[in-house]
Write a protein that holds these residues in place. Structure first.
Motif, PDB file in Angstrom:
ATOM      1  N   MET A   7       0.864  -1.187   0.000  1.00  0.00           N
ATOM      2  CA  MET A   7       0.000   0.000   0.000  1.00  0.00           C
ATOM      3  C   MET A   7       0.888   1.220   0.000  1.00  0.00           C
ATOM      4  O   MET A   7       1.875   1.251   0.737  1.00  0.00           O
ATOM      5  CB  MET A   7      -0.759   0.058   1.321  1.00  0.00           C
ATOM      6  N   THR A   8       0.587   2.232  -0.793  1.00  0.00           N
ATOM      7  CA  THR A   8       1.327   3.490  -0.678  1.00  0.00           C
ATOM      8  C   THR A   8       0.350   4.634  -0.460  1.00  0.00           C
ATOM      9  O   THR A   8      -0.757   4.640  -0.990  1.00  0.00           O
ATOM     10  CB  THR A   8       2.179   3.809  -1.929  1.00  0.00           C
ATOM     11  N   GLY A   9       0.782   5.608   0.352  1.00  0.00           N
ATOM     12  CA  GLY A   9      -0.011   6.819   0.560  1.00  0.00           C
ATOM     13  C   GLY A   9      -0.846   6.792   1.811  1.00  0.00           C
ATOM     14  O   GLY A   9      -0.978   5.765   2.486  1.00  0.00           O
ATOM     15  N   GLY A  10      -1.371   7.955   2.155  1.00  0.00           N
ATOM     16  CA  GLY A  10      -2.274   8.072   3.297  1.00  0.00           C
ATOM     17  C   GLY A  10      -1.580   8.067   4.646  1.00  0.00           C
ATOM     18  O   GLY A  10      -2.230   7.879   5.669  1.00  0.00           O
ATOM     19  N   LEU A  11      -0.241   8.264   4.672  1.00  0.00           N
ATOM     20  CA  LEU A  11       0.476   8.216   5.943  1.00  0.00           C
ATOM     21  C   LEU A  11       0.962   9.591   6.406  1.00  0.00           C
ATOM     22  O   LEU A  11       1.759   9.684   7.341  1.00  0.00           O
ATOM     23  CB  LEU A  11       1.678   7.270   5.841  1.00  0.00           C
ATOM     24  N   GLY A  12       0.518  10.656   5.761  1.00  0.00           N
ATOM     25  CA  GLY A  12       0.967  11.999   6.132  1.00  0.00           C
ATOM     26  C   GLY A  12       0.480  12.402   7.514  1.00  0.00           C
ATOM     27  O   GLY A  12      -0.323  11.694   8.135  1.00  0.00           O
ATOM     28  N   PRO A  13       0.986  13.543   8.007  1.00  0.00           N
ATOM     29  CA  PRO A  13       0.621  13.984   9.351  1.00  0.00           C
ATOM     30  C   PRO A  13      -0.723  14.719   9.403  1.00  0.00           C
ATOM     31  O   PRO A  13      -1.180  15.058  10.488  1.00  0.00           O
ATOM     32  CB  PRO A  13       1.770  14.933   9.718  1.00  0.00           C
ATOM     33  N   THR A  14      -1.344  14.966   8.247  1.00  0.00           N
ATOM     34  CA  THR A  14      -2.567  15.785   8.260  1.00  0.00           C
ATOM     35  C   THR A  14      -3.814  14.941   8.507  1.00  0.00           C
ATOM     36  O   THR A  14      -3.797  13.712   8.405  1.00  0.00           O
ATOM     37  CB  THR A  14      -2.720  16.559   6.941  1.00  0.00           C
ATOM     38  N   LEU A  15      -4.893  15.654   8.822  1.00  0.00           N
ATOM     39  CA  LEU A  15      -6.147  15.007   9.215  1.00  0.00           C
ATOM     40  C   LEU A  15      -6.729  14.102   8.146  1.00  0.00           C
ATOM     41  O   LEU A  15      -7.434  13.133   8.452  1.00  0.00           O
ATOM     42  CB  LEU A  15      -7.191  16.080   9.564  1.00  0.00           C
ATOM     43  N   ASP A  16      -6.446  14.424   6.869  1.00  0.00           N
ATOM     44  CA  ASP A  16      -7.073  13.639   5.801  1.00  0.00           C
ATOM     45  C   ASP A  16      -6.333  12.330   5.528  1.00  0.00           C
ATOM     46  O   ASP A  16      -6.699  11.589   4.625  1.00  0.00           O
ATOM     47  CB  ASP A  16      -7.219  14.471   4.520  1.00  0.00           C
ATOM     48  N   ASP A  17      -5.307  12.042   6.296  1.00  0.00           N
ATOM     49  CA  ASP A  17      -4.578  10.786   6.102  1.00  0.00           C
ATOM     50  C   ASP A  17      -5.039   9.754   7.121  1.00  0.00           C
ATOM     51  O   ASP A  17      -4.745   9.842   8.304  1.00  0.00           O
ATOM     52  CB  ASP A  17      -3.075  11.032   6.218  1.00  0.00           C
ATOM     53  N   LYS A  18      -5.767   8.736   6.644  1.00  0.00           N
ATOM     54  CA  LYS A  18      -6.492   7.838   7.543  1.00  0.00           C
ATOM     55  C   LYS A  18      -5.903   6.440   7.639  1.00  0.00           C
ATOM     56  O   LYS A  18      -6.384   5.605   8.395  1.00  0.00           O
ATOM     57  CB  LYS A  18      -7.934   7.659   7.032  1.00  0.00           C
ATOM     58  N   THR A  19      -4.862   6.159   6.841  1.00  0.00           N
ATOM     59  CA  THR A  19      -4.434   4.771   6.689  1.00  0.00           C
ATOM     60  C   THR A  19      -4.006   4.122   8.006  1.00  0.00           C
ATOM     61  O   THR A  19      -4.380   2.987   8.300  1.00  0.00           O
ATOM     62  CB  THR A  19      -3.309   4.683   5.642  1.00  0.00           C
TER      63      THR A  19
END
Lengths: 421, 421
Positions: free
Chosen positions: A65-77
Motif C-alpha cells: 500500500m502506498t499513501g495516506g500516511l501523512g501527518p494531516t487530518l485527511d490521512d487515515k491509513t
C-alpha cells in the motif's frame, strides 16, 4: 508468488497526479519474480481502505500500500490499519528520536503532528524511512504480507530499495527472472505477429512473449522464469535469437533503448555527423535526437524550414520546384536534403515535409501525407507516407519513420564498412 | 454517480507502461461530475477480466475498460466480453468498410488479423473509432454501463471526446458543472497561493479551486456545481474575476489553452512573425509552437545551433564571443537573437543556450544553467536561469520560460498598440 499494489489518494483518482508509484513497484517486483496481479487506486477513507483489505487479505501473497500516511487530518491509513489488525498505536522511541534529530538538523521546530508520526501500530514490524517522517509498516495475517509505505515517490522508492528487496528475498522463495528485449522499427504489430507466429506458438510455458507497440516501433519482450540465473538467461536468449533471425533487419536493438539512441550509437560507430531539415515536424526530430545525453558528438544542428521562404533562402530550394511540385513533394525534400548537407556540412541528413493537418490537405495530398528523405555518403532515399491521423500523431509517426529510414541506411553503411574492414 | 476504470495489460502491471489512460479518464469524468471511485489495472487474461466484471458489474453506474482489443493473440478482452454477456461475435460491415478504406488509403494489405477487428459482440452498441481498427463497445446490464475502449492513448482519448461525453450526458442525469480556467506563467505555486489566500478561504461550498502546476505554468481551475447552467457559470465567473484581478499580468489566458497557443494568438493580434535559435532545447520550442494548427501564419522557422560551428556560420555569432564568454552566456544569446532575426527576417525571436546535463557543467555554470533571450520591435531581454534538474526537465523548463518571456514582451507591445489605437 503474486502481489497487489494499492495506491491511496483522491489526487490519483481525479487525475491530478499520475500514479508513478505503482509503475515503479510493478517493474521492481517483476525483477524479483513477483507478479503484480492487480493494482488498484482508492480514495483515502476508512471505508475504501477497509474494503480493499477485505478484498485482498488472505487471497494474495503480498500487498503493498502506498499513501495516506501523512501527518494531516485527511490521512487515515494508520488508524484504519490499527483497527483492521485489532491493535493500537504505541510510542516508538527510535522513530521519535530519528524525527527529532531530523527537525533539529534543519533548524525546524517539531509540532504535535510530527510527534504523532512516532506512534505506530503495536503488532507491526516498523520499516525505517530515512528520507521522511512516515515509517513503513509490515503486517502478516492469513498468509498475506501487507506493507504500508508513504506515498511520496522518493521516500517510497528509497524504503523499497534499502529495506524491502532483501526482506522479500528472504521471506518468499523467489524464482529467477530474465527479460530480453527485441526492438523493431518500421513495421506493424500484425505483420510482425504473422512473421513469428510459429515461434510464438511453440514457446514453452516458462518463456512469455509480450508485444509493446508505439508509433513506428514494436518492442518485443521475452520473459523467462526458473531457478538458475544462467539457465534461464540461456533459455530466453535461445528463443530470442530465433525471433531475431526471423525478423532480420527489422530489429534495431536487443536491449530496451529508444530508436534515437540506436541511431546515435550507429553515427558514433561510423564517426559521422547529422543535420536535419524539418518542416511539418517543426523541431520534433531534433528534440528526440537531443534527448540523448552526448548527442552533441554527432548532431550538429538543423534548419526548421516551416515557411517556404526559409526553404528557399536557407536551404536553397529552387522557387520553381516549390511552385511546380509544391512544398510537400519528393523534389522539395530532395532539395532540402542537398541544401542542409551543404549548409551545415554533415555526413548524413534527414528532411521531412508533409501535411500534418488538420488544414492544408488536398485530394492528391490529403492530411497525413508526408515525404521523408535521408541522405548521406552517396545514398539518397525519399519515401512518401500517409499516416492519416490527427496532427500530433502525424508528427509523431513522421519523426519515428524518419529515424527508422536513417537507421536502415546507417545499418547498410555499417555493414559495408565491416565488409571492407 | 460513480465510476470505475479498469485498465488491461501486463505492460501496465509490470511497469513497462505508465498508465496515463486512467489519469486522463479520472480528470475527464470529474469534469462531467462523475466521481471515479476506484481504478484498477489487471492482466489480459480471461480469468482476471471476468473477475473484475464480476466485482463491479451491478455495483457502480459506469465501468470504463481500456486495452486488450488489439489484433494479436494476447488480446483477450473481446472474447471474454462475449462470453460474459452471453453473446457472440458478428461481422460488422460498416466497421469492415472503414478498416478496408484505411488500409487502402495507406496502400497497405489487409491481413486476416485486421479483418477480425470487424467482428464485434452482437448485443453491444458499437462506439466508432476513427483513429484505429479496434472499435469501442457499449454494454448495459444490472444498472451498470460498461464501455470497452482500445488502450492506445490517442485512440482512446479521441473516442472519449468525440463519442462518449455526449452519450454519458444523455444516459446519466448529470449535474451542471462549469469550469473556469485561469492560466498563469512564470510564477511558483506557493507564491500564487499566498496572493489569493483570502479569496480562496472565502469560496462557497459549491465552488472549488484546484491548483494544477506543471513546469513554468500554474493552472487554476474553479469548478462550480449546480442545477442551472447560467447561474452556475455566473457564480463561477464572479469568483474567477476576483482572482484574475489579484494576479494581474501573471495571467496569460482565462481558458484552458497552452502557453504556446497564447503566444500564437498574440503574434496574430500583432500581425507579427517569429523565429527561433535553439541550442540546448534542441528543437523542443519549435515542436511546442508547431503543435498549434495554423502556426504557419506566424512561425517562419528556426535554426537549431547545437554545435558552435552552426552558431558561427548560420547565426553569425562572433568566434571571439564564443571563446571569451562561452556558448552558455548572455553575449552568445544576444548574438544568436540578432543573427536569427536577420537570417530569417522575423519581427520577434527567441534564443536559448544552456547546460542541459548530465555532463558539461562547471562551477560557474552548473548543470541547469540556461540563458534565455527574447527580442523584437526594439526590445531585447536576456535572463539567466538555473533549473538544476535532470536533462529532460531542464529542457522542459527552458522551453516554457522562453515562451513565458516572449508572452510578457508581446503583452507589453499589445498594450502599447492598444494605447496608440
Amino acid at each position: 508468488m503474486q502481489a497487489v499494489v494499492i495506491t491511496i489518494g483522491d489526487e490519483i483518482l481525479n487525475g491530478t497526479t499520475v500514479d508513478t508509484n505503482s509503475a515503479f513497484l510493478g517493474k521492481e517486483l517483476a525483477l524479483l519474480g513477483i507478479q503484480l496481479r492487480e493494482k488498484v487506486s482508492i480514495s483515502d477513507t476508512d471505508h475504501h481502505i477497509r474494503g480493499s483489505l477485505h478484498r485482498y487479505m488472505g487471497h494474495t501473497d503480498l500487498i503493498i500500500m502506498t499513501g495516506g500516511l501523512g501527518p494531516t487530518l485527511d490521512d487515515k491509513t494508520k488508524q484504519t490499519l490499527c483497527s483492521y489488525f485489532n491493535t493500537e498505536l504505541v510510542f516508538n522511541a527510535t522513530v521519535f528520536k530519528f524525527i527529532e534529530n531530523r527537525f533539529a538538523q534543519r533548524g525546524l521546530k517539531m509540532t504535535e503532528r510530527n510527534r504523532q508520526q512516532a506512534f505506530l501500530p503495536a503488532t507491526c514490524t516498523v520499516v525505517p524511512n530515512t528520507m521522511g517522517t512516515a515509517s513503513g509498516m509490515w503486517f502478516e495475517r492469513d498468509g498475506t504480507v501487507l506493507v504500508s509505505l508513504p506515498g511520496v515517490p522518493y521516500e517510497m522508492k528509497h524504503i523499497y530499495r534499502s529495506e524491502l528487496v532483501e526482506r522479500f528475498r528472504k521471506h518468499f522463495a523467489l524464482p529467477v527472472i530474465e527479460n530480453y528485449y527485441i526492438m523493431t522499427s518500421g513495421i506493424g504489430e500484425s505483420w510482425l505477429a504473422d512473421q513469428i507466429e510459429e515461434i510464438e506458438t511453440s514457446l514453452p510455458l516458462d518463456v512469455r512473449l509480450a508485444y509493446l507497440p508505439s508509433p513506428g516501433i514494436v518492442k518485443l519482450r521475452l520473459t523467462g522464469r526458473g531457478n538458475e540465473q544462467k539457465k534461464v538467461a540461456m533459455r530466453v536468449s535461445v528463443w530470442a535469437q530465433q525471433i531475431e533471425l526471423r525478423l532480420g533487419s527489422h530489429v534495431f536493438a536487443n536491449e530496451n533503448i529508444s530508436l534515437q539512441e540506436a541511431v546515435g550509437r550507429r553515427l558514433l560507430a561510423l564517426q559521422a555527423t547529422l543535420s536535419l531539415a524539418e518542416s511539418c515536424t517543426g523541431g520534433n526530430i531534433g528534440r528526440l535526437i537531443t534527448q540523448i545525453p552526448g548527442s552533441s558528438a554527432y548532431f550538429l544542428g538543423s534548419v526548421i524550414s516551416y515557411d517556404n521562404s526559409v526553404k528557399e533562402r536557407l536551404l536553397g530550394v529552387d522557387p520553381d520546384i516549390l511552385s511546380t511540385h509544391g512544398a510537400v513533394s519528393e523534389e522539395t525534400v530532395a532539395a532540402m536534403l542537398d541544401g542542409v548537407l551543404d549548409l551545415i556540412g554533415t555526413d548524413y541528413a534527414i528532411a521531412v515535409s508533409g501535411v500534418a493537418g488538420p488544414g492544408g490537405g488536398t485530394e492528391d495530398k490529403p492530411v497525413g501525407t508526408v515525404y521523408i528523405g535521408v541522405s548521406g555518403r552517396g545514398t539518397r532515399r525519399i519515401q512518401r507516407y500517409n499516416f492519416a491521423q490527427d496532427r500530433a500523431v502525424n508528427i509523431e509517426y513522421s519523426s519515428m519513420y524518419a529515424l527508422h529510414m536513417l537507421r536502415v541506411l546507417l545499418d547498410e553503411h555499417l555493414e559495408k564498412q565491416e565488409l571492407k574492414g
